[in-house]
Design an enzyme around this catalytic site. Sequence first.
Site, mmCIF file in Angstrom:
data_model
loop_
_atom_site.group_PDB
_atom_site.id
_atom_site.type_symbol
_atom_site.label_atom_id
_atom_site.label_comp_id
_atom_site.label_asym_id
_atom_site.label_seq_id
_atom_site.Cartn_x
_atom_site.Cartn_y
_atom_site.Cartn_z
ATOM 1 N N HIS A 1 57.141 -33.677 15.935
ATOM 2 C CA HIS A 1 58.492 -33.706 15.342
ATOM 3 C C HIS A 1 59.505 -34.150 16.385
ATOM 4 O O HIS A 1 59.175 -34.246 17.569
ATOM 5 C CB HIS A 1 58.885 -32.327 14.799
ATOM 6 N N HIS B 1 58.184 -27.102 10.924
ATOM 7 C CA HIS B 1 59.199 -28.159 11.013
ATOM 8 C C HIS B 1 58.554 -29.522 11.231
ATOM 9 O O HIS B 1 57.565 -29.655 11.948
ATOM 10 C CB HIS B 1 60.261 -27.887 12.068
ATOM 11 N N HIS C 1 64.760 -33.587 21.817
ATOM 12 C CA HIS C 1 63.393 -33.702 22.304
ATOM 13 C C HIS C 1 62.441 -34.343 21.303
ATOM 14 O O HIS C 1 62.680 -34.346 20.106
ATOM 15 C CB HIS C 1 62.841 -32.350 22.780
ATOM 16 N N HIS D 1 59.582 -19.346 21.129
ATOM 17 C CA HIS D 1 60.774 -19.503 20.294
ATOM 18 C C HIS D 1 60.818 -18.397 19.246
ATOM 19 O O HIS D 1 59.781 -18.031 18.704
ATOM 20 C CB HIS D 1 60.711 -20.810 19.500
ATOM 21 N N TYR E 1 59.267 -26.997 27.662
ATOM 22 C CA TYR E 1 60.089 -28.207 27.613
ATOM 23 C C TYR E 1 60.138 -28.846 28.980
ATOM 24 O O TYR E 1 60.249 -28.149 29.992
ATOM 25 C CB TYR E 1 61.513 -27.880 27.167
#
Lengths: 109, 307
Positions: free
Chosen positions: B153, B199, B214, B246, B255
């Site tokens: 995503h 997502h 991102h 998260h 990340y």
Amino acid sequence: MLKKFIIVIEDTGEEFTCTPERNVLKAMEQLGRKGIPVGCRGGGCGVCRVQVVGNGLYRTGKMSREQVPAEDEEKGICLACKLFPEGDLNLKVLGKWQNIFLNGTQLQK
Amino acid sequence: MSFTGVMRPGHAAIRVMDMDESVTYYTERLGLIKTDEDDQGRVYLKAWDELDCFSIVLREADAPGIDYTGYKTYSRADMDDLVKKLEDYGIDIEWIADGELNNCGERARFQTPSGHSFELYADKKQIGDGLGRVNPNPWPEGLKGMQVYRFDHVLLYGPKIIETTKIFTDVLGFDLTERVLSPEGEMNVSFVSCSNKAHDLAFVEYPEPNKLHHVSFMLMTWEEVLRAADLMSMHDISIDIGPTRHGITRGRTIYFFDPSGNRNEVFCGDYTWYPDREPITWTAEELGRAIFYHDRRLNENFLTVVT
């Protein structure tokens, strides 16, 4: 003997050393120093924008043109993560988080 | 067959400042496979578990960021139907010719109020995963780096994300899976799914249009996320935050940044979404926990660094 240059952040008076092969942001981070906001460390996001004050000698790596247009580059503006000293440097912090570091304010919306 | 319409994020076109350095990073470190290169110098890459011939396109430019994100529809009929719905909704379509991207059919491109370009397409050459479709082995040998399974995503920053999100939910058949409400009760972060992933796309309200937060790649286990983090230190890759958890989507994540400063994520372990669920809502006072469940506070870098 490895060449080392003195980097002074004029906004805060912070001072640290940096070799010509190391970018200024990394030198700052590795010595646990503060003063320049740290973003992507890749010349892309513009958070570590600084201006070299006076006649300091330096070279730069590839930086986003969106963050450092050619006319800014001529004024000594660059990204600290792509800034390599070739002499002692005095820097002014222009990055987006200036207020947070200097005034201790909250993240601005 | 109940899974039609928009199937998945199929490609992201990313701008990089140094192609050679970027190809090394995306292949040797992330573990994507280079499948093609075109006469414009664009490089095509795929993750090993994807069957289509590319999911990431790199273009050398003087500023990083994202050019567009493409979503693959189940069929050409589905694509044509969705394009008509977009047009009826008042959205202009720009047709990109078959073959403009190597081995990809015609694409219908449109802009969102957030300033981003999206595409729908139905056809892309499948080259497989090297394992075949008859009695396959579970994974191929010789993978490199983090060995990501798929492009999963993107999270994009821009203005008017309520209007932008509505295009995906009201026209393209996505479900809103999670949202964050501002202190005034307005949605300022949205997560939407076209599948049963938590997502397939996410937006954060931000004054500057067309920004990339991102590009995310999927791993299967927490151990693989940890191993990815080890590789980042081995190769001095710039880490943003993690490995951590998260609140939003429950993902276990890290990340980091590509050599041009585009943020990447590798993650594992979100939940299965079904369309009969209510979206999850996060309130402004719990935003710290929503984003990084262990830190429980807002992280300036994560919230403001974009390309």
